[in-house]
Design an enzyme around this catalytic site. Sequence first.
Site, short mmCIF file in Angstrom:
data_model
loop_
_atom_site.label_atom_id
_atom_site.label_comp_id
_atom_site.label_asym_id
_atom_site.label_seq_id
_atom_site.Cartn_x
_atom_site.Cartn_y
_atom_site.Cartn_z
N GLY A 310 -33.74 10.38 95.85
CA GLY A 310 -32.60 9.87 95.64
C GLY A 310 -31.69 9.57 96.65
O GLY A 310 -32.33 9.13 97.67
N GLU A 311 -30.47 9.25 96.41
CA GLU A 311 -29.58 9.00 97.50
C GLU A 311 -29.77 7.42 97.76
O GLU A 311 -29.20 7.04 98.80
CB GLU A 311 -29.69 9.91 98.78
CG GLU A 311 -29.50 11.21 98.45
CD GLU A 311 -29.66 12.23 99.51
OE1 GLU A 311 -29.73 11.85 100.78
OE2 GLU A 311 -29.57 13.57 99.29
#
Length: 345
Positions: A310-311
Amino acid sequence: MITIVSTENDALSAQLAAAINNKTKPLGSLGMLETLARQIGLIQQTTQAQIIDPALIVFAADHGIVAENVSAYPQSVTWQMVENFLAGGAAINVFARQNHCALHIVDAGVNHDFGRREGLLDRKVAYGTRNFAQETAMSAEQCAQAVQAGMDLAAGIKGNVLGFGEMGIGNTTAAAAIMQAMTKLPAAECVGAGTGLAHEGILHKQKVVQDAVAYHAAIVAKNAPLDILATFGGFEIAMIVGAMLKAAERRMVLLIDGFIITSALMIAARLQPSILDYCVFAHCSDEHGHRQMISHLGGRPVLQMGLRLGEGTGSVLALPLLHAAVNFLREMATFESADVSQQNA
């Protein structure tokens, strides 16, 4: 509400195809780079496409559904990771620096008081959502506020490429519930390990999602995307929906990251189907269900690297390929200019 126009343009599409095919290479030999060059050219309405000041916004928020024990990590990790982003120590910071991508960090609804912090954009709607196993995650008013905040943030981005990242313990559960509500697939096909659940934890998470979607069956049956968003989503997911819509309205290239970001796109695409013309699916996540999401949206991922962090990390890692696509379109010699013979008739 925003109206997004399709990028379809037969005349420009033919010009782009001719420009690509006349480069000093066998037809189709640059594979997906040719597809990207054509797509970006149509978005920017030119045969001289370019990538200018790419940016990525990371939206962070907490989720009431963590009360159902659906994550391998405590909720405090959300605010701790925001601190890591602000200190420049997370994976997204490293990759953004490496790829000269502007990075913006947003508190969409973290269950923590940060105070006034340099580098943190405070758009907190509330200190996390409610537990959607028992009630809707947010009110209609909170959902509208978050979507509008996302639109406003995207309106202020200077470049022509925008990626989206997220941080929020519990948000893969929210994304899986959105996916099930939107696709009507079984929970087992929508739920994965998230931050690292073992097999028993995954089975429990599947049951939580299945039961929650059944509990809100009357809302799900209406197939109203914003109602589904308010019922199961997070404040970060709602802001991402708004940011996507505004970015597409501005004819920006949208870099789509993993499972949570794609759940936001499912909502945005139901509202404005033409948004998909602007989307580059950066990668296919290892998070269970992401491949099905991409297929449901008719997408094709650029990278297959087993990512599931993610991120926005996958989006930034795909940036060099976008640069390569537009640069070959603008800079590569043609058969005529290089005095190279074309293939035999």
